[in-house]
Design an enzyme around this catalytic site. Sequence first.
Site: not given
Ligand code: GFB
Length: 330
Positions: A120, A149
């Site tokens: 990732s 992770y």
């Molecule tokens: O996709 P996401 O959960 O993962 O969040 P990451 C990306 C961004 O979207 C963050 C915002 O800045 C979140 O705060 N966001 C806004 C939201 N609204 C929402 C919502 O309703 N749900 C979610 N989930 N996010 C993950 C890693 O990071 O990405 C893992 O934790 C992995 O390890 C994965 O690498 C691909 O991009 O921040």
Amino acid sequence: MEKGPEAASGTPYALAGKRVWVAGHRGMVGAALVRRLARENCQIVTADRANLDLTRQASVEAWMAQHRPQAVFIAAAKVGGILANDTYQAEFLHQNLLIEANIIDAAWRNGVEKLLFLGSSCIYPKHASQPITEGALLTGPLEPTNEWYAIAKITGIKLCQAYRKQYGCDFISAMPTNLYGPGDNYDLATSHVIPALIRKAHEAKINGDAAMTIWGTGTPKREFLHVDDCADALVHIMKLYSAPEHINVGWGNDVTILELTRLVCDVVGFKGEITSDRSKPDGTPRKLMSGEKLHALGWGPRIGFKEGLRNAYEAFLTERPDSGSGRLSA
Ligand code: GFB
């Protein structure tokens, strides 16, 4: 091993006629790989969770000895969005370490010809310079919300490098950017941002809500690749790449979370307001991958972002029986 991987480097690895194990075939990436490999004239081998617990070394060894795959894609992993990563630290570290260590070691013991381990973009330092090249690995502190992770995935890269170096195994690693598409997780507490926004926008539209809420400030930037493009890239890499260093798999551009939300609302047809919940984490400010290495191998994405989001919304409507009667907006 008679022949080290460096000797084979430059010679494409032929998948045709091979037994190819997709570990994690029920996940979003694994399922896309199975769809893509159907065009490769190979024999796809899969194992259901009920028959094979990937966290149990003895089970993995026995299964591998019995089924003898010649090529392996490790798409099995404990995954989740920013909040899941930040909440279930022990599970993300422990389960991912076990899965990758068990499969990689059993692959060596059973003479697997080629193995591709999936990681990732969160393996890179939180403040890596952009676009992030493969050489940025281990050059600075990680993003705290997903360091567990990330450490597990960095260890997977290192396992491939170590088995390559000590035993001559042709084991490689690919690091995809943030992925989306059919087969995603729509649970708002554990999902990634795109499935969450699709669900939130859809439900707000169906309920006639005036607003929908996103997490954080909306300012972080993310790069998104459709999972079918990702699977295509992984097959390309499996055939053409053989080197110790991992390889990035990106789309080429990034957007802010607020821009992403507007695009999703447009696709779903939600016209209300967007509000933000600042108590939720932003995570890393930006993680745009450099795709130079993959482009040099002759691969580029085919699915445009708007087209990909429309496909993801269609998949959401099909996959969720309770998703109402939403229609794609024009
Ligand atoms: O996709 P996401 O959960 O993962 O969040 P990451 C990306 C961004 O979207 C963050 C915002 O800045 C979140 O705060 N966001 C806004 C939201 N609204 C929402 C919502 O309703 N749900 C979610 N989930 N996010 C993950 C890693 O990071 O990405 C893992 O934790 C992995 O390890 C994965 O690498 C691909 O991009 O921040």
